[in-house]
Enzyme design. Structure first.
Site, short mmCIF file in Angstrom:
data_model
loop_
_atom_site.label_atom_id
_atom_site.label_comp_id
_atom_site.label_asym_id
_atom_site.label_seq_id
_atom_site.Cartn_x
_atom_site.Cartn_y
_atom_site.Cartn_z
N ILE A 681 0.79 -1.19 -0.16
CA ILE A 681 0.17 -0.09 -0.14
C ILE A 681 0.68 1.29 -0.04
O ILE A 681 0.17 2.34 -0.39
CB ILE A 681 -0.97 0.09 1.34
CG1 ILE A 681 -0.15 -0.38 2.54
CG2 ILE A 681 -1.99 -0.63 0.94
CD1 ILE A 681 -1.03 -0.06 3.78
N PHE A 686 12.49 4.69 3.36
CA PHE A 686 13.39 3.60 3.99
C PHE A 686 12.55 2.27 4.02
O PHE A 686 13.14 1.11 4.29
CB PHE A 686 13.60 3.81 5.46
CG PHE A 686 14.46 5.34 5.35
CD1 PHE A 686 15.72 5.18 4.94
CD2 PHE A 686 13.93 6.37 6.02
CE1 PHE A 686 16.14 6.38 4.92
CE2 PHE A 686 14.66 7.52 6.12
CZ PHE A 686 15.94 7.63 5.47
N ASP A 809 10.17 14.93 10.73
CA ASP A 809 9.64 15.06 9.18
C ASP A 809 8.15 15.19 9.12
O ASP A 809 7.49 14.43 8.44
CB ASP A 809 10.16 13.56 8.54
CG ASP A 809 10.05 13.56 7.11
OD1 ASP A 809 10.03 14.62 6.49
OD2 ASP A 809 10.13 12.46 6.60
P1 AMP Z 1 5.94 5.54 5.35
O1 AMP Z 1 6.95 4.72 4.91
O2 AMP Z 1 5.58 5.34 6.82
O3 AMP Z 1 5.64 6.96 5.03
O4 AMP Z 1 4.60 4.79 4.56
C1 AMP Z 1 4.71 5.08 3.08
C2 AMP Z 1 3.06 4.94 2.74
O5 AMP Z 1 2.66 3.76 3.20
C3 AMP Z 1 2.45 6.24 3.38
O6 AMP Z 1 2.43 7.28 2.72
C4 AMP Z 1 1.00 5.76 3.38
O7 AMP Z 1 0.59 6.12 1.99
C5 AMP Z 1 1.18 4.08 3.50
N1 AMP Z 1 1.20 3.68 4.97
C6 AMP Z 1 2.03 3.85 5.67
N2 AMP Z 1 1.64 3.44 7.02
C7 AMP Z 1 0.16 3.12 6.78
C8 AMP Z 1 -0.84 2.92 7.52
N3 AMP Z 1 -0.48 2.26 8.88
N4 AMP Z 1 -2.00 2.66 7.00
C9 AMP Z 1 -2.41 2.79 5.78
N5 AMP Z 1 -1.42 3.44 4.93
C10 AMP Z 1 -0.09 3.51 5.38
#
Ligand code: AMP
Length: 969
Positions: A681, A686, A809
């Site tokens: 998703i 990272f 961030d």
């Molecule tokens: P991050 O590396 O945490 O920035 O995650 C990358 C992307 O994954 C985010 O921009 C969201 O689109 C998706 N994502 C991350 N964590 C979640 C979550 N807990 N629920 C739904 N989507 C998520």
């Protein structure tokens, strides 16, 4: 009702017939106008005027009636207005001069002499004025709720009532707070004036006040009340008098954003056209108070339970309230200064001739000899009074005086007839006083004053005296026994001592037995846990460890003592005693605060008793079992293949030593066998994120499983840093999973081939994507929703600040939106605690270039970074506030990428120079000045000059409301 009557009156057709010539329609008159024809050289007209017409109101212009517009007609009322109710102004206009009262005189036959300058001879106009009834007028002087007259002292309150509001509530930080607010300050302090407050007072000891909420704090509290109840347009609080009788207070809060007329119907019923009158406030309170008493009254209020915490600013602090335990309202009628009335004592009484003015509605209680709505119309007759005037002060054996007083008459004879039929007569005097010594029961009966005036008219008035009470402190048939009651008890001739609530015994000498209170000790106390119960009104004074109106609520987990005012010091999951704060430790912890480790019993055994050989055997034995269970395999692999990982974990632990407790990883660890992975998703810098389901003891839950994107140092570092920070956040004693705006951690998987941070699944994804999607739809609505999200993130920053963690961030891409529209701060890969003053490079001569190189790698979000972070690599909670300002900029543009001077990817040094020159992100065209002010305040060069996240939250709430109002209009 009154208004609609007036309206009908004003729009009524005016019918005129002829008197010499056609009469003009005169629209300034108030009521139906009928003109009759000319008789014997004079004109007869009939007009009507409502009884509540104010002095100064035009009744009719005689000149217009006569169609003599060009001539100036000097005229004078020569007959028919004995008490000066009318006067004449220019154009021979008849004007109300003093208050009318249809119950005193409903018809006036005015004879008006009109002098015509061009034609010789005067003209006589006879004007019949009918005074018509108006419903609810004149106001009634209701004795039930009469209020005292206050001899005002400078600086005291200006309210008819004095009141004290006492509230007891729990805050999100686990505190129990007590609030006492007294309504004894001048009105301006309460931000109340007649323009913002419309009050309707009835004749039945009831009033309703509609109050537009405008002050920032009030608006915020009210707005949060709405949010916390998920209510759309109204919120109700009811307060009931403790005595259980009639007195009631209800407070309703209305959001005026409703487009449905019926939602605001209750307001319109109280004050027609209320919105325009109050100048369209965003929120309106409607107070309805029934107060059919003269005595101080205590109300207990029912406050609906809060679904979300609300912010409350007290004189000392701003707190978040999660539960309101009790609210009581003590109301005491103190009255207005002489000559004033109304809830705000801002209306001027019209009562004359020493009449009393009712505090609720200004109704006049005339003294003898006067009548009319303002008690300014003489009432010919005779009155009878006594000294002492209060019947309860007239008792057997007292001396009293009977007074006969004549009003507005030329007296011929004045007489007083006693119950024994004897008569005392005086001639010509307008006053007669008779003293009766040592009165007895036989002197009870009617006392009749009668006057005959010089025109042979007779007037009489009677007073009936019932002389049945004994003198003070005496009782019995002959009033020869003593009562000797104690305290404030009353002595009754037949009953003896009548005790006040809380007292009992023949002389009221004893207080109510434990567990009872009130009149005759007839009520059972509901106080619990050893609380002291007030004998008079049953109020509970709680003992240490308890609170609530019945003292049946235990202090929250981290509080103890009297009124739960002490903070527990227990560590390591120990249970804190609510009464004395002592800690019940969990093994292996010991000590007063459970922060000392107790050696386990087996350790000394192993050390001293088991020979080394046995120990080896034991280790081999355990190793075999573990091997069979596949554990050693993992351990071995970890040591061989994941040295780097282990080192990273150690590094993270060292960095966050002040923030995470040792053993954090194992406390949250779960196995990959419980995780079922779905589709990808999201991709971060990272890590990647996969939707999945996790098997828990409560069943299956949807999760987002975040893993490393590449198996390299940087990715592992961010992965463990994020995991550790989230553990620290979630293990904090004040953290509340359901209220927090930080993404919820559900578990960690730390196997060699599977490494996942398990997070709650936020089904609406990240804010940046959401905004860009929504932009194409209703821009205004999306912006409004995003403003609410910004408020949530400001709250997340406050939580981090409390924990001394910086996110580093903050940006729309790192904000996740849950299914129920709550924004949560996520992606803690760059987060750190404020104790780790991490500099990316040493600050030596080449430091800046080195730092800049680091920052310019794809990893660092330069355009979100604060000036000091760009220059020194230092992050603080204030630098998060800077980034939050950029997040607001993103919201204002619904997801554009922030650029300075149109430059998408400036170099770090150049950007720092730009910022030093005072250049900031430009105001987006669609962004309001106020919104830009908020974001600009986050970009102040001096970090300590930037507002705290709490201040930003307040300002956003205010903007949110203003914007809601704008879009609603
Ligand atoms: P991050 O590396 O945490 O920035 O995650 C990358 C992307 O994954 C985010 O921009 C969201 O689109 C998706 N994502 C991350 N964590 C979640 C979550 N807990 N629920 C739904 N989507 C998520």
């Amino acid at each position: 009702m009154l208004y609609s009557t007036m309206h009908r009156v004003l729009t009524a057709t005016i019918i005129i017939s002829n008197c010499n010539r056609m009469m003009a329609i005169y629209y300034r008159v108030i009521l139906l106008l009928i003109v009759s024809s000319r008789t014997n050289g004079s004109c007869n007209f009939t007009v009507s005027v409502p009884t509540n017409a104010k002095p100064g109101t035009d009744v009719v212009s005689v000149q217009s009636l006569m169609r003599m517009e060009k001539e100036e007609l000097p005229c004078v009322i020569v007959e028919g207005d004995l008490y000066g109710r009318f006067t004449v102004s220019t154009n021979c206009t008849i004007v109300v001069a003093r208050p009318l009262d249809s119950s005193v005189q409903s018809k006036y036959l005015l004879k008006i002499r009109v002098r015509r300058l061009q034609n010789p001879g005067d003209l006589v106009v006879r004007l019949k004025v009918n005074v018509t009834n108006v419903l609810g007028y004149p106001p009634v002087y209701n004795e039930t709720c009469k209020t005292p007259v206050r001899h005002s002292v400078e600086g005291t309150s200006e309210f008819l009532f004095s009141g004290t509001l006492t509230a007891e509530f729990e805050t999100t930080s686990g505190d129990v707070m007590f609030l006492k607010e007294t309504l004894n300050k001048p009105r301006e302090v309460w931000d109340m004036d007649s323009r913002k407050l419309s009050i309707i007072t009835g004749n039945t000891c009831q009033f309703s006040a509609v109050f537009g909420v405008r002050g920032l704090n009030d608006v915020m509290v009210a707005a949060e009340l709405f949010q916390s109840h998920h209510v759309n347009f109204t919120l109700k609080v009811f307060c009931q008098a403790e005595s259980g009788q009639m007195p009631k207070v209800s407070v309703q809060l209305f959001s005026t954003q409703s487009k449905l007329k019926s939602d605001l119907h209750p307001l319109e019923q109280v004050v027609p056209n209320v919105m325009a009158k109050l100048q369209h406030p965003p929120l309106v309170y409607l107070f309805s108070v029934a107060y059919p008493t003269k005595s101080p009254t205590r109300y207990n209020c029912k406050f609906p339970s809060l679904q979300r915490p609300i912010m409350l600013s007290t004189d000392i602090d701003t707190v978040r309230v999660k539960h309101v335990q009790r609210i009581t309202l003590d109301v005491n009628p103190v009255g207005c200064a002489p000559g004033k009335y109304g809830l705000l004592c801002d209306k001027t009484c019209i009562c004359e001739n020493s009449a009393r003015c009712h505090g609720f509605n200004g109704a006049c209680k005339c003294t003898d000899g006067w009548q009319g709505v303002a008690c300014d119309i003489p009432k010919p007759g005779v009155s009878v009074t006594t000294t002492p005037s209060d019947p309860s002060d007239i008792f057997i054996s007292a001396n009293i005086i009977i007074h006969c007083q004549v009003h507005h008459l030329d007296v011929n004879t004045l007489s007083l007839r006693l119950p024994n039929e004897s008569v005392i007569v005086s001639y010509g005097a307008n006053r007669l006083d008779k003293t009766l010594f040592n009165i007895q029961s036989k002197d009870s009966g009617p006392y009749v004053c009668q006057v005959r005036d010089t025109r042979r008219n007779t007037f009489k008035t009677t007073i009936v005296l019932d002389i049945a009470n004994c003198p003070p402190n005496k009782k019995g048939q002959l009033c020869d026994e003593r009562c000797d009651c104690s305290g404030f008890a009353r002595c009754d001739r037949w009953v003896g001592c009548v005790c006040p609530p809380g007292r009992t015994g023949t002389r009221c000498e004893t207080t109510c037995p434990d567990g009872t209170y009130g009149k005759d000790c007839g009520k059972a106390c509901s106080c619990q846990h050893g609380a002291i119960c007030s004998n008079s009104d049953g109020t509970c004074t709680c003992t240490a460890g308890w609170y609530g109106s019945d003292c049946n609520v235990r202090c929250p987990k981290y509080r103890y003592g009297l009124r739960c005012q002490q903070a527990c010091t227990c560590k390591n999951d120990a249970v804190c005693d609510n009464v004395d704060g002592s800690c019940a430790c969990v093994a292996p912890w010991t000590g007063k605060d459970c922060d000392e480790k107790q050696p386990t019993r087996s350790e000394p055994l192993v050390e001293s008793l088991v020979p080394v050989g046995c120990l080896i055997v034991l280790v081999v034995f355990i190793a075999t079992i573990l091997y069979k269970k596949n554990f050693v395999c993992r351990l071995a692999h970890r040591i061989d293949g994941e040295t780097e990982v282990v080192l990273e974990i150690e590094q993270v632990e060292a960095d966050l030593a002040q923030t995470v407790r040792p053993g954090w990883l194992s406390r949250w660890e779960t196995t990959s066998r419980h995780l079922t992975l779905g589709h990808l998703i999201g991709l971060g810098v990272f890590g990647h994120v996969i939707q999945g389901t996790l098997q828990t003891s409560d069943g299956e839950i949807g999760v987002a499983a975040k893993s490393v994107r590449r198996k390299d140092t940087q990715c592992y570092r961010n992965f463990y840093r994020e995991a550790a920070i989230l553990v620290a956040v979630h293990e904090d004693q004040h953290h509340d999973n359901f209220r927090s705006n930080i993404i919820r951690l559900l578990g960690l998987i730390n196997e060699s081939s599977h490494k996942y941070i398990l997070l709650e699944y936020a089904s609406k994804g990240n804010l940046l994507r959401l905004m860009r999607r929504e932009k194409r739809r209703d821009g205004a609505q999306s912006f409004l929703q995003c403003l609410r999200y910004a408020v949530h993130i400001a709250r997340a920053l406050q939580e981090l600040q409390r924990l001394a963690i910086t996110h580093c961030d903050v940006a729309a891409r790192n904000v996740l939106i849950t299914a129920d529209d709550v924004a949560k701060l996520a992606d803690f890969g760059l987060a750190r605690d404020v104790y780790a003053t991490v500099q990316y490079v040493a600050d030596d001569g080449n430091g800046k270039e080195e730092l800049a190189k680091n920052l310019e790698s794809e990893v660092f979000p330069l355009n979100w970074m604060s000036l000091e972070s760009l220059e020194t690599g230092q992050y603080t909670c204030q630098s998060d506030v800077w980034s939050f300002g950029v997040l607001l900029w993103e919201i204002s543009t619904l997801g554009q990428e922030p650029r300075y001077d149109g430059n998408n990817r400036p170099s770090c040094l150049r950007l720092a120079r730009t910022l030093r020159r005072g250049i900031r992100l430009r105001r987006p065209p669609e962004c309001s000045g106020e919104m830009y002010d908020v974001m600009s305040s986050c970009w102040q060069e001096n970090p300590s000059a930037r507002p705290g996240a709490d201040v930003v939250e307040k300002r956003l709430l205010q903007l949110n409301l203003a914007f809601e109002m704008e879009t609603a209009v």
